[in-house]
Enzyme design. Structure first.
Site, PDB file in Angstrom:
ATOM      1  N   GLY A 120      43.297  36.721  33.203  1.00 27.67           N
ATOM      2  CA  GLY A 120      42.979  38.094  33.553  1.00 27.67           C
ATOM      3  C   GLY A 120      43.294  38.398  34.996  1.00 27.67           C
ATOM      4  O   GLY A 120      44.440  38.445  35.398  1.00 27.67           O
ATOM      5  N   CYS A 121      42.248  38.577  35.827  1.00 27.75           N
ATOM      6  CA  CYS A 121      42.475  39.073  37.179  1.00 27.75           C
ATOM      7  C   CYS A 121      43.110  38.035  38.087  1.00 27.75           C
ATOM      8  O   CYS A 121      43.741  38.378  39.073  1.00 27.75           O
ATOM      9  CB  CYS A 121      41.155  39.542  37.787  1.00 27.75           C
ATOM     10  SG  CYS A 121      40.004  38.204  38.140  1.00 27.75           S
ATOM     11  N   GLY A 122      42.884  36.737  37.793  1.00 27.38           N
ATOM     12  CA  GLY A 122      43.476  35.711  38.626  1.00 27.38           C
ATOM     13  C   GLY A 122      42.673  35.378  39.859  1.00 27.38           C
ATOM     14  O   GLY A 122      43.011  34.473  40.600  1.00 27.38           O
TER      15      GLY A 122
END
Length: 273
Positions: A120-122
């Site tokens: 996802g966002c990392g």
């Protein structure tokens, strides 16, 4: 300078050929079919014997990902500080034992954190605010790519996304060279993973990242700006609109940032017009 001698890699992992997965359509006909699905596995990255990160990745171009992740996460300053990569697979898990320089290893131990990656966002697992909003050196100004190099780019990208064409569910990061041709494509379930793979692929090939531009098929998150600036790309093109924060960071660090909408002309957000 780009590394000309490839990083030694042992036990490179090839993604196994998958059989189709059976499904039944949820309608009156209840038709049956088979679909090829994207593969996903856990990758543990170990530097000089110390566990550093566990990421969920697609098991293709793993060595490129390890190199790109090491550079874009500032574990090493250059690819020359990566001495060896040994990749092993055990079922649904991969492990990468990476040997890095003493300088890089000392710095890693000083700033060590447990990083739990996602597709996802990392930024999941980044404990300190300064790691989410790091101090980065600004890039030298670079000209924008010719507008004609963006013509039919979405269609051209679809034609080279070989993994996504069969399974879907995959992001891509691509390098468009000075002739306007897509010369390298890397795919992954995670958008930041795909970009790390591209960074690693360019470094292994000794390519100058400023002699062309990079395209991401995903949302342009702040972490992608971090990776692009650290990798000294001249231009980042995103198929999805950027956030206001990513635009501010791109402008501050002199990264050319272009959004390529579906049905209108490319939009240059950085540099300011």
């Amino acid at each position: 300078m780009p590394r000309r001698t490839p990083v030694p890699v042992t036990g490179e992992i090839a993604s196994p050929v998958q059989d189709g997965y059976a499904y039944v359509e949820l309608n009156d006909a209840a038709a049956e079919g088979n679909a090829t699905l994207a593969e996903e596995c856990a990758l543990a990255i170990v530097y000089n014997g110390i566990s550093y990160a566990v990421m969920m990745v697609s098991p293709s171009a793993v060595e490129d990902f390890v190199i790109g992740f090491s550079l874009s996460s500032a574990v090493v300053d250059s690819v020359e500080e990566i001495y060896d990569i040994r990749v092993q697979r055990n079922g649904d898990a991969l492990s990468a034992d990476v040997q890095i320089s003493n300088r890089a290893f000392w710095a890693l131990k000083q700033h060590r954190r447990q990083l739990s990656g996602t597709s996802g966002c990392g930024l999941c697992g980044v404990a300190a605010l300064e790691q989410a909003l790091p101090q980065l050196a600004s890039l030298p100004p670079s000209p924008l790519p010719p507008a004609e190099h963006l013509n039919d780019l979405r269609t051209r990208i679809a034609s080279v996304q070989s993994l996504a064409r069969h399974s879907g569910a995959l992001h891509a990061a691509l390098f468009v060279d000075q002739a306007g041709d897509i010369s390298l494509c890397r795919e992954d379930i995670g958008r930041h993973n795909a970009l790390d793979k591209l960074i690693g692929g360019l470094r292994r090939q000794g390519r100058d990242a400023r002699q062309g531009f990079v395209v991401v098929t995903s949302r342009c998150s702040l972490e992608l700006i971090h990776k692009a600036v650290r990798s000294e790309f001249a231009t980042l093109v995103s198929l999805s609109a950027p956030t206001s924060l990513t635009v501010r960071w791109a402008r501050e660090h002199r990264l050319n940032l272009i959004h390529l909408p579906h049905h209108s002309a490319p939009r240059v957000y950085s540099p300011t017009c």
